[in-house]
Design a protein around this motif. Structure first.
Motif, short mmCIF file in Angstrom:
data_model
loop_
_atom_site.label_atom_id
_atom_site.label_comp_id
_atom_site.label_asym_id
_atom_site.label_seq_id
_atom_site.Cartn_x
_atom_site.Cartn_y
_atom_site.Cartn_z
N THR A 24 0.81 -1.17 0.20
CA THR A 24 0.08 -0.13 0.25
C THR A 24 0.84 1.14 -0.05
O THR A 24 1.92 1.29 0.35
CB THR A 24 -0.92 0.12 1.37
N ARG A 25 0.34 2.39 -0.52
CA ARG A 25 0.98 3.75 -0.28
C ARG A 25 1.24 3.85 0.88
O ARG A 25 2.11 4.46 1.54
CB ARG A 25 0.09 4.67 -0.96
N ALA A 26 0.34 3.75 2.10
CA ALA A 26 0.61 3.97 3.31
C ALA A 26 1.69 3.12 3.90
O ALA A 26 2.62 3.75 4.70
CB ALA A 26 -0.64 3.71 4.14
N TRP A 27 1.99 1.77 3.51
CA TRP A 27 3.11 1.34 4.02
C TRP A 27 4.50 1.66 3.63
O TRP A 27 5.40 1.79 4.21
CB TRP A 27 2.94 -0.29 3.59
N LEU A 28 4.50 2.15 2.14
CA LEU A 28 5.60 2.76 1.62
C LEU A 28 5.95 4.02 2.39
O LEU A 28 6.88 4.26 2.47
CB LEU A 28 5.46 2.76 0.22
N ARG A 29 4.77 4.73 2.48
CA ARG A 29 5.09 6.15 3.07
C ARG A 29 5.66 5.99 4.74
O ARG A 29 6.77 6.62 5.08
CB ARG A 29 3.91 7.09 3.33
N ALA A 30 5.26 4.99 5.41
CA ALA A 30 5.75 4.84 6.71
C ALA A 30 7.34 4.42 6.50
O ALA A 30 8.10 4.80 7.28
CB ALA A 30 4.91 3.68 7.22
N GLU A 31 7.55 3.47 5.47
CA GLU A 31 9.05 2.95 5.56
C GLU A 31 9.91 4.32 4.98
O GLU A 31 10.91 4.38 5.26
CB GLU A 31 8.98 1.92 4.53
N ALA A 32 9.49 4.95 4.14
CA ALA A 32 10.12 6.24 3.54
C ALA A 32 10.49 7.19 4.80
O ALA A 32 11.52 7.70 5.05
CB ALA A 32 9.46 6.89 2.67
N THR A 33 9.43 7.31 5.50
CA THR A 33 9.53 8.16 6.71
C THR A 33 10.58 7.64 7.76
O THR A 33 11.40 8.31 8.42
CB THR A 33 8.27 8.46 7.61
N ARG A 34 10.48 6.47 7.89
CA ARG A 34 11.29 5.62 8.80
C ARG A 34 12.56 5.77 8.41
O ARG A 34 13.85 5.93 9.15
CB ARG A 34 11.04 4.10 8.93
N LEU A 35 12.94 5.70 6.98
CA LEU A 35 14.51 5.60 6.68
C LEU A 35 15.09 7.12 6.39
O LEU A 35 16.12 7.41 6.29
CB LEU A 35 14.32 4.67 5.45
#
Length: 469
Positions: A400-411
């Protein structure tokens, strides 16, 4: 360590020269007199795009500021980005196409103005005039080039970074015709590509500041070598033929036949289907899930089946065919992997899922991802990797876009432990295209929001990947 991911083992000298050949005397080029304006346009991107928006986006994505730049400025910048990158074609155009895959990582309120402009770069660019098209065809097929076709449409059906595609009917030896896609390289594309890569390589200092552990110089050299290969349409034809043989009569993947190839013209079978961009925009959940499953199957199976990896996973290169198969086009960017996907990738992923922290560190160190003399907290490394492996930790996963956004924010957030840890890691050049394909494919899967049994696909096709008990 064996050489993989875009590194040819052995090739005749003529082919190696051909793959790196740019700006030849037989090319019609007006690049020298445009060099100043091209450089100025590229220089305007960091001043306009980055200066007005990237800082604001970075603050918003990482949570360092609550203000969001105005929608009007975002819209103007999105239009400028498409206009400049579209005019430049070459390396900058490829840069824009890569960006278009990762719009899924941005928050919706920020991504919206960019989504339409960036996704245009997946299948559109300013066209080459008909007279220039005819001149290239005469140079590559001979003065009687029209006799090779039953019909030829002067209006391009699609345009991309270094060439554009025309629809035609190719004349077979028996006089009958086959619907064909005629890819014609832009005059001066070689010079343009190298000029753009030279300009974009100046971003290397930025990457060093963000990721001190990254040895950027060999990565840029590898990227330059791989991208310049895309100028050689004869080399691309060889790759496409190899894929076509590997997937002949496959019930899930279809690769169109090659009819003709010269250094600057490639003629292949035309395939009808629904562009993946349309599936992303308006497809049903079932269609999006199936498209994601087929994309994952292609990218994971190709090294074993064809000894090659399709290394340009943006939506413009895929079609869902009427019979349900995934049609694949554009084989200019491939990684040559005659021994298949490197076994350490699957083995290390399996160890990480099982929680074998020390073994993971040893495996990554052996492959060059971790410095041989840099102390590493094994459990911190495992904590860093585990969220990335979530898609294969269960039998099924929905990107999902939400999962990718969370990973982008984390990294990406300097406040995040993952951000600090990532600065210790390196990307070996031999893994560059594998990394590019993995990230690009994840971006497309998140645009599709596709659910599929990804772990099962890995278990079938990824060497060394042991099922999690």
């Amino acid at each position: 360590m064996r050489r993989v991911a875009g590194a040819r083992e052995t090739e005749p000298a003529a082919r190696q020269q051909r793959a790196g050949r740019v700006g030849n005397n037989d090319q019609v080029t007006d690049i020298p007199r445009r060099a100043v304006s091209r450089t100025a346009k590229l220089a305007a991107l960091p001043l306009g795009f980055a200066g007005r928006t990237v800082l604001g986006m970075g603050k918003r994505v990482t949570g360092l500021a609550s203000d969001v730049i105005s929608a009007e400025i975002q819209q103007r910048t999105a239009e400028q980005l498409f206009s400049v990158l579209g005019q430049l074609k070459g390396g900058a155009m490829k840069f824009g196409q890569a960006l278009s895959v990762f719009e899924a990582a941005l928050p919706d309120e920020i991504a919206a103005p960019y989504r339409q402009a960036l996704t245009k770069l997946q299948e559109a660019a300013p066209p080459l005039p008909a007279a220039s098209v005819h001149k290239v065809l005469a140079e590559q097929l001979g003065p009687a080039w029209r006799d090779r076709f039953v019909s030829f449409d002067d209006s391009p059906a699609a345009a991309a970074s270094i060439g554009q595609v025309h629809r035609a009917v190719w004349r077979l030896p028996d006089g009958t015709g086959r619907d064909a896609a005629v890819k014609i390289q832009y005059p001066g594309a070689g010079d343009a590509l190298l000029a753009d890569l030279k300009q974009l390589s100046r971003l290397g200092g930025m990457f060093r500041a963000i990721q001190p552990g990254l040895n950027i110089k060999p990565l840029l050299a590898e990227l330059r070598e791989r991208i310049t290969e895309e100028l050689d349409y004869e080399l691309e034809a060889e790759s496409q033929r190899a894929f076509a043989v590997a997937y002949a009569d496959d019930p899930e993947i279809y690769v169109p036949a090659v009819f003709f190839a010269s250094p600057r013209v490639l003629i292949t079978e035309w395939i009808e289907g629904t562009p993946l961009a349309d599936i992303i925009r308006a497809g049903s959940e079932e269609q999006r899930d199936e498209a994601g499953r087929l994309m994952a199957t292609l990218h994971l199976s190709a090294p074993a089946r064809a000894g090659l990896l399709h290394a340009d996973p943006h939506p413009g290169n895929f079609r869902m065919l009427p019979d349900g198969r995934l049609g694949v086009i554009d084989f200019g960017a491939v990684a040559r992997m005659p021994e298949g996907t490197p076994e350490p990738i699957g083995r290390i992923a399996g160890m990480a899922l099982r929680g074998d922290a020390a073994e993971v560190v040893a495996g990554l160190r052996a492959e060059g991802f971790v410095s041989s003399d840099e102390p590493v907290d094994a459990h911190a490394l495992l904590d860093f990797l585990r969220p990335m492996l979530e898609p294969i930790a269960a039998d099924e996963f929905r990107f999902t876009r939400a999962w990718l956004r969370a990973e982008a924010t984390r990294l990406a957030s300097p406040r995040s432990p993952a951000y600090q840890f990532s600065r210790q890691l390196n990307l070996p050049p031999s893994y560059l295209l594998i990394h590019r394909v993995t990230l690009g494919s994840i971006g497309v899967l998140c645009q599709l929001e596709a659910k599929a049994p990804y772990r099962g696909i890995l278990e079938r096709w990824l060497p060394g990947f042991a099922p999690v008990s």
